[in-house]
Scaffold this motif. Structure first.
Motif, PDB file in Angstrom:
ATOM      1  N   ASP A 512      -3.040 -12.873 -11.253  1.00 10.51           N
ATOM      2  CA  ASP A 512      -2.313 -12.811 -12.526  1.00 10.51           C
ATOM      3  C   ASP A 512      -0.861 -13.208 -12.249  1.00 10.51           C
ATOM      4  OD1 ASP A 512      -2.758 -11.181 -15.440  1.00 10.51           O
ATOM      5  OD2 ASP A 512      -0.675 -11.454 -14.744  1.00 10.51           O
ATOM      6  N   LEU A 513      -0.404 -14.175 -13.102  1.00 15.55           N
ATOM      7  CA  LEU A 513       0.978 -14.616 -12.897  1.00 15.55           C
ATOM      8  C   LEU A 513       1.928 -13.494 -13.303  1.00 15.55           C
ATOM      9  CD1 LEU A 513       0.793 -18.286 -14.235  1.00 15.55           C
ATOM     10  CD2 LEU A 513       0.249 -17.398 -11.966  1.00 15.55           C
ATOM     11  N   LYS A 515       5.397 -12.143 -14.854  1.00 11.93           N
ATOM     12  CA  LYS A 515       6.448 -12.476 -15.819  1.00 11.93           C
ATOM     13  C   LYS A 515       6.256 -13.862 -16.460  1.00 11.93           C
ATOM     14  CE  LYS A 515       8.881  -8.779 -14.494  1.00 11.93           C
ATOM     15  NZ  LYS A 515       8.864  -7.535 -15.252  1.00 11.93           N
ATOM     16  N   PHE A 516       5.061 -14.114 -16.843  1.00 13.81           N
ATOM     17  CA  PHE A 516       4.774 -15.404 -17.493  1.00 13.81           C
ATOM     18  C   PHE A 516       5.279 -15.433 -18.944  1.00 13.81           C
ATOM     19  CE2 PHE A 516       1.775 -18.130 -19.913  1.00 13.81           C
ATOM     20  CZ  PHE A 516       2.166 -19.351 -19.357  1.00 13.81           C
ATOM     21  N   LYS A 517       5.181 -14.347 -19.582  1.00 18.37           N
ATOM     22  CA  LYS A 517       5.564 -14.260 -20.998  1.00 18.37           C
ATOM     23  C   LYS A 517       6.982 -14.762 -21.247  1.00 18.37           C
ATOM     24  CE  LYS A 517       5.241 -11.012 -24.879  1.00 18.37           C
ATOM     25  NZ  LYS A 517       6.591 -11.135 -25.335  1.00 18.37           N
ATOM     26  N   ASN A 520       7.179 -18.515 -21.511  1.00 21.27           N
ATOM     27  CA  ASN A 520       6.715 -18.928 -22.849  1.00 21.27           C
ATOM     28  C   ASN A 520       7.808 -18.714 -23.880  1.00 21.27           C
ATOM     29  OD1 ASN A 520       4.203 -20.061 -22.870  1.00 21.27           O
ATOM     30  ND2 ASN A 520       3.075 -18.124 -23.108  1.00 21.27           N
ATOM     31  N   HIS A 525       5.852 -22.686 -25.557  1.00 19.88           N
ATOM     32  CA  HIS A 525       4.422 -22.643 -25.205  1.00 19.88           C
ATOM     33  C   HIS A 525       3.972 -23.874 -24.427  1.00 19.88           C
ATOM     34  CE1 HIS A 525       0.616 -20.489 -26.217  1.00 19.88           C
ATOM     35  NE2 HIS A 525       1.519 -19.491 -26.381  1.00 19.88           N
ATOM     36  N   ASP A 529       2.075 -24.028 -21.051  1.00 17.47           N
ATOM     37  CA  ASP A 529       0.784 -24.716 -20.828  1.00 17.47           C
ATOM     38  C   ASP A 529       0.844 -25.603 -19.581  1.00 17.47           C
ATOM     39  OD1 ASP A 529      -0.295 -23.535 -22.996  1.00 17.47           O
ATOM     40  OD2 ASP A 529      -0.398 -25.340 -24.251  1.00 17.47           O
ATOM     41  N   LEU A 532       0.588 -23.517 -16.549  1.00 13.96           N
ATOM     42  CA  LEU A 532      -0.781 -23.029 -16.314  1.00 13.96           C
ATOM     43  C   LEU A 532      -1.652 -24.132 -15.691  1.00 13.96           C
ATOM     44  CD1 LEU A 532      -1.354 -20.989 -19.601  1.00 13.96           C
ATOM     45  CD2 LEU A 532      -1.081 -20.066 -17.292  1.00 13.96           C
ATOM     46  N   ARG A 551     -10.416 -19.800 -14.885  1.00 12.51           N
ATOM     47  CA  ARG A 551      -9.353 -19.151 -15.679  1.00 12.51           C
ATOM     48  C   ARG A 551     -10.062 -18.255 -16.669  1.00 12.51           C
ATOM     49  NH1 ARG A 551      -6.059 -21.484 -20.570  1.00 12.51           N
ATOM     50  NH2 ARG A 551      -4.369 -19.941 -20.721  1.00 12.51           N
ATOM     51  N   GLY A 554      -5.204 -15.566 -20.432  1.00 14.92           N
ATOM     52  CA  GLY A 554      -3.915 -16.259 -20.581  1.00 14.92           C
ATOM     53  C   GLY A 554      -3.366 -16.748 -19.261  1.00 14.92           C
ATOM     54  N   ASP A 555      -2.885 -15.810 -18.434  1.00 18.37           N
ATOM     55  CA  ASP A 555      -2.348 -16.236 -17.141  1.00 18.37           C
ATOM     56  C   ASP A 555      -3.140 -15.619 -16.009  1.00 18.37           C
ATOM     57  OD1 ASP A 555      -1.610 -13.646 -17.519  1.00 18.37           O
ATOM     58  OD2 ASP A 555       0.491 -13.906 -16.920  1.00 18.37           O
ATOM     59  N   LYS A 625       0.459  -5.289  -9.113  1.00 15.89           N
ATOM     60  CA  LYS A 625       1.510  -5.303 -10.143  1.00 15.89           C
ATOM     61  C   LYS A 625       2.405  -4.067  -9.975  1.00 15.89           C
ATOM     62  CE  LYS A 625       0.345  -8.805 -13.014  1.00 15.89           C
ATOM     63  NZ  LYS A 625       1.201  -9.919 -13.277  1.00 15.89           N
ATOM     64  N   ARG A 629       4.778  -6.413  -7.872  1.00 18.13           N
ATOM     65  CA  ARG A 629       4.358  -7.799  -8.124  1.00 18.13           C
ATOM     66  C   ARG A 629       4.562  -8.670  -6.873  1.00 18.13           C
ATOM     67  NH1 ARG A 629       6.176  -6.016 -13.121  1.00 18.13           N
ATOM     68  NH2 ARG A 629       4.626  -6.317 -14.757  1.00 18.13           N
TER      69      ARG A 629
HETATM   70  N1  LIG Z   1       1.714 -21.062 -22.792  1.00 19.29           N
HETATM   71  C1  LIG Z   1       0.628 -20.261 -22.822  1.00 19.29           C
HETATM   72  N2  LIG Z   1       0.792 -18.960 -22.847  1.00 19.29           N
HETATM   73  C2  LIG Z   1      -0.263 -18.132 -22.868  1.00 19.29           C
HETATM   74  C3  LIG Z   1      -1.577 -18.663 -22.914  1.00 19.29           C
HETATM   75  N3  LIG Z   1      -2.467 -17.617 -22.956  1.00 19.29           N
HETATM   76  C4  LIG Z   1      -1.725 -16.483 -22.903  1.00 19.29           C
HETATM   77  N4  LIG Z   1      -0.402 -16.786 -22.851  1.00 19.29           N
HETATM   78  C5  LIG Z   1       0.676 -15.918 -22.783  1.00 19.29           C
HETATM   79  O1  LIG Z   1       0.776 -15.362 -21.514  1.00 19.29           O
HETATM   80  C6  LIG Z   1       1.436 -14.178 -21.571  1.00 19.29           C
HETATM   81  C7  LIG Z   1       0.713 -13.187 -20.703  1.00 19.29           C
HETATM   82  O2  LIG Z   1       1.515 -12.078 -20.659  1.00 19.29           O
HETATM   83  P1  LIG Z   1       1.238 -10.912 -19.762  1.00 19.29           P
HETATM   84  O3  LIG Z   1       0.391 -11.164 -18.630  1.00 19.29           O
HETATM   85  O4  LIG Z   1       0.797  -9.781 -20.664  1.00 19.29           O
HETATM   86  O5  LIG Z   1       2.726 -10.521 -19.309  1.00 19.29           O
HETATM   87  P2  LIG Z   1       3.583 -11.128 -18.167  1.00 19.29           P
HETATM   88  O6  LIG Z   1       4.710 -11.685 -18.879  1.00 19.29           O
HETATM   89  O7  LIG Z   1       2.827 -12.115 -17.317  1.00 19.29           O
HETATM   90  O8  LIG Z   1       3.854  -9.881 -17.422  1.00 19.29           O
HETATM   91  P3  LIG Z   1       3.131  -9.306 -16.196  1.00 19.29           P
HETATM   92  O9  LIG Z   1       1.758  -9.832 -16.089  1.00 19.29           O
HETATM   93  O10 LIG Z   1       3.102  -7.860 -16.423  1.00 19.29           O
HETATM   94  O11 LIG Z   1       3.968  -9.704 -15.055  1.00 19.29           O
HETATM   95  C8  LIG Z   1       1.480 -13.824 -23.041  1.00 19.29           C
HETATM   96  O12 LIG Z   1       2.802 -13.993 -23.530  1.00 19.29           O
HETATM   97  C9  LIG Z   1       0.551 -14.760 -23.681  1.00 19.29           C
HETATM   98  O13 LIG Z   1       0.945 -15.111 -24.999  1.00 19.29           O
HETATM   99  C10 LIG Z   1      -1.747 -20.060 -22.931  1.00 19.29           C
HETATM  100  O14 LIG Z   1      -2.860 -20.614 -22.979  1.00 19.29           O
HETATM  101  N5  LIG Z   1      -0.587 -20.789 -22.877  1.00 19.29           N
END
Ligand SMILES: Nc1nc2c(ncn2[C@@H]2O[C@H](COP(=O)(O)OP(=O)(O)OP(=O)(O)O)[C@@H](O)[C@H]2O)c(=O)[nH]1
Length: 646
Positions: A512-513, A515-517, A520, A525, A529, A532, A551, A554-555, A625, A629
């Motif tokens: 799991d990535l 701080k991906f959010k 975004n 987005h 993408d 990812l 996959r 999301g991440d 995590k 992390r």
């Molecule tokens: N760009 C993009 N974003 C996505 C996709 N699917 C999910 N996400 C986003 O990925 C993020 C996943 O967030 P989380 O894993 O909950 O939070 P995080 O920011 O990675 O935090 P931690 O995992 O706790 O480190 C969310 O903001 C989703 O909206 C996708 O296909 N594309």
């Protein structure tokens, strides 16, 4: 009274004048002169004397007349009696109503009394090529003239009987009288054979004019009562006949006078005859003239319908039967033609239908050689129908994508007489492959024997592609093209089964990535993408081809490593992945740095089912995590305790 006597005296006076006049009316005898008239007259003049002596009260006159004169005299009623040749007699009997002959001449041709005569056919004795009458076909034949009975017609009649028709089947050389000239023509080689009247050859020999050994007689007839050489049947000598208007008593008395002529009397010697005998039957002469179509029978006889039916009843019957058969055959022919036309229309309809179906249709013989193909065959295979004729369908488009057992099963089905359906990959003329749905149906006759196969070929390349696309969409992630959760589960199941079977292990890593959010949220987005996708690419680069990178959210990514038995080995790969992902990303003009948290679960150590392994990898990932992390955690059973406590 005086008036009565006057009349009586006048009548007696008139009678007295008339009787001498009656006695003076001559009895005229016409004799045919086929030689100079004085000669003929000289020969027959004694006959007038004979009759005159028998009937002194009548005056007998002999007149030598040629053919036209004799006929004219008869027509004018100037003659009472006629002496002519038999052929001419038949003519006169038909045209002028001459009575039946009173007597028939006894000739003296050979010095013997003969009331018959015949024809002789002869050639040179040394002519080996002439032995029978049929040998005369195409030869030159000498005759005194074609109107001569004994010198031509009798012989022509015999030849007709042997299917040699004169004059058309030979060349005729006419010498004219006397017969000696015919003999001369043959001896001189101007003719191959000659026709003469019987007695001519013997006479010439007795006169020292001919050596009989130089000639041979063709078709020689043995007639016991006929001493001369002859080649034909015999016919009666000249008849002596009365005219229809001749007084019957006169005729009777003339006949009586003729019969009593003595053969050696001075008068018969003078006439060079033996006398006269009872009248012969002249019907054979008539038959001969009819057969040769000589006068008076030169015109074809007029047949009535009854004549025709009486004479040709069997031929008519056969003709009617044959005609009936022909009509039946014609009707049958018409019906067959109609059936054929209907069949042609039906064939045309069927061909049109087969052309219209849109699918490729092929008809083959039992060895799969193409006999017919519709026009849709060409866009499907690249071959024109006429190019394909006589070739084996399977070899024409064989792609090698199907193995031998596949074809063996197909043949076994259709040879059993059943319909085979299947999908095949074939090769076009240009080498490209295409998918085809193929139906092969055997065509049998009434007895069940297979005569042809009909193949219906449907191009399913597009459908196959769509199916594959749908399947791909169902199994792969649209963004990264990595297997999705469903496919991962399949592969995990298979991998567990294989590891169980082989006694090996496997590792399931959940990445799991971190701080991906925020990425975004800050960069958008689209950049998320791109990141990812790049993460997916790097992950694939970290593992083997046989491993799976998926996959699942999301991440969230999963890596399934086959044949990994120990935690350190799995951790080493996970660290490699973590380090790889730590490397900065250059995306859309942004330089990004991320980290990842990874949880590992091993089979069989951390679970024996995919559910258990997934759950435990997830727990381990959460531990990573929680552990700040950017680290890797392998599952430990204690993690469950903490989780349960939480
Ligand atoms: N760009 C993009 N974003 C996505 C996709 N699917 C999910 N996400 C986003 O990925 C993020 C996943 O967030 P989380 O894993 O909950 O939070 P995080 O920011 O990675 O935090 P931690 O995992 O706790 O480190 C969310 O903001 C989703 O909206 C996708 O296909 N594309």
């Amino acid at each position: 009274m005086s008036q009565f006597f006057r009349r009586l005296i006048a009548s007696i006076f008139l009678l007295g004048i008339t009787l001498p006049l009656l006695a003076a009316e001559p009895v005229r005898i016409g004799v045919l002169a086929f030689r100079p008239k004085p000669q003929t007259l000289a020969q027959w003049q004694p006959l007038a004397g004979v009759l005159q002596r028998a009937m002194p009260e009548r005056n007998f006159v002999v007149e030598a007349l040629d053919y036209p004169e004799l006929e004219a005299a008869i027509t004018r009623g100037e003659l009472d009696f006629v002496l002519t040749n038999p052929g001419h007699y038949v003519l006169l009997a038909h045209r002028n109503g001459l009575s039946a002959p009173l007597a028939t001449l006894i000739s003296k041709d050979s010095g013997q009394p003969l009331s018959d005569f015949g024809g002789v056919v002869f050639s040179l004795a040394q002519r080996a090529d002439i032995r029978t009458l049929t040998d005369l076909r195409g030869k030159t034949l000498a005759t005194i003239g074609t109107s001569s009975l004994g010198g031509y017609q009798m012989q022509a009649y015999e030849l007709t009987r042997k299917s040699v028709r004169l004059p058309q089947d030979a060349r005729i050389l006419t010498t004219g009288m006397p017969h000696d000239q015919v003999v001369a023509a043959v001896l001189a080689g101007r003719a191959d054979a000659g026709f003469v009247r019987s007695g001519v050859l013997e006479n010439m020999a007795s006169e020292g004019k001919l050596d009989l050994n130089r000639l041979k007689i063709l078709n020689r007839q043995d007639k016991p009562d006929f001493p001369l050489q002859v080649s034909t049947r015999l016919y009666p000598e000249w008849p002596f006949a009365s005219l229809p208007n001749t007084d019957k008593d006169l005729a009777r008395r003339v006949a009586a006078a003729l019969f009593v002529l003595e053969k050696d009397a001075a008068v018969t010697r003078a006439m060079a005859i033996h006398g006269f005998t009872v009248p012969a039957d002249y019907s054979p002469v008539e038959e001969l003239l009819r057969e040769l179509r000589q006068p008076p029978f030169e015109a074809a006889p007029a047949f009535t319908l009854q004549d025709v039916s009486a004479r040709y009843q069997w031929q008519i019957f056969a003709g009617v039967i044959a005609g009936g058969l022909i009509v039946l055959l014609a009707i049958r022919l018409v019906l067959v033609n109609r059936r054929l036309a209907a069949a042609r229309t039906r064939d045309h309809l069927l061909v049109s239908a087969l052309e219209a179906v849109g699918n490729g249709v092929v008809i083959t013989d039992t060895s799969a050689k193409i006999e017919w193909a519709n026009t849709a065959f060409e866009p499907l295979t690249g071959y024109k129908p006429e190019e394909a004729l006589g070739l084996r369908a399977s070899e024409l488009v064989k792609s090698g994508q199907q193995d031998q057992p596949f074809y063996a099963a197909m043949w076994s089905t259709i040879l059993r007489g059943e319909v085979w359906r299947g999908e095949v990959v074939n090769r076009r003329k240009d080498g490209s492959l295409y998918d085809e749905e193929l139906t092969i149906a055997p065509v049998k006759d009434e007895s069940g024997t297979i005569l042809h196969f009909v193949g219906i070929k449907h191009d399913i390349t597009e459908r196959k592609k769509t199916e594959e696309r749908i399947l791909h969409l169902a199994q792969y992630d649209v963004l990264t093209d990595l297997p999705n959760r469903a496919l991962l589960n399949d592969r995990l199941q298979q991998a567990i089964a294989a590891a169980r079977r082989d006694g090996t292990g496997l590792a399931l890593m959940l990445i799991d990535l971190d701080k991906f959010k925020p990425i975004n949220d800050t960069l958008g987005h689209d950049v998320g993408d791109l990141l990812l996708k790049e993460v997916a690419r790097r992950l694939r680069g970290c593992v083997r081809e046989s491993d799976t990178v998926a996959r699942i959210g999301g991440d969230e990514f999963v890596v399934l490593l086959r044949t990994v038995a120990h935690v350190p080995d799995a951790k080493a790969v996970a660290e490699k992945i973590r380090n790889t992902l730590n490397q900065p990303f250059e995306l859309a003009g942004h330089r990004l740095s991320i980290s990842s948290s990874t949880g590992i679960a091993l089979y069989p150590e951390h679970g024996s089912s995919e559910v258990e392994l997934s759950k435990n990898a997830d727990i381990a990932m959460y531990h990573a995590k929680e552990n700040g992390r950017d680290n890797v955690q392998a599952f430990q059973p204690e993690m469950l305790d903490g989780r349960d406590a939480a």
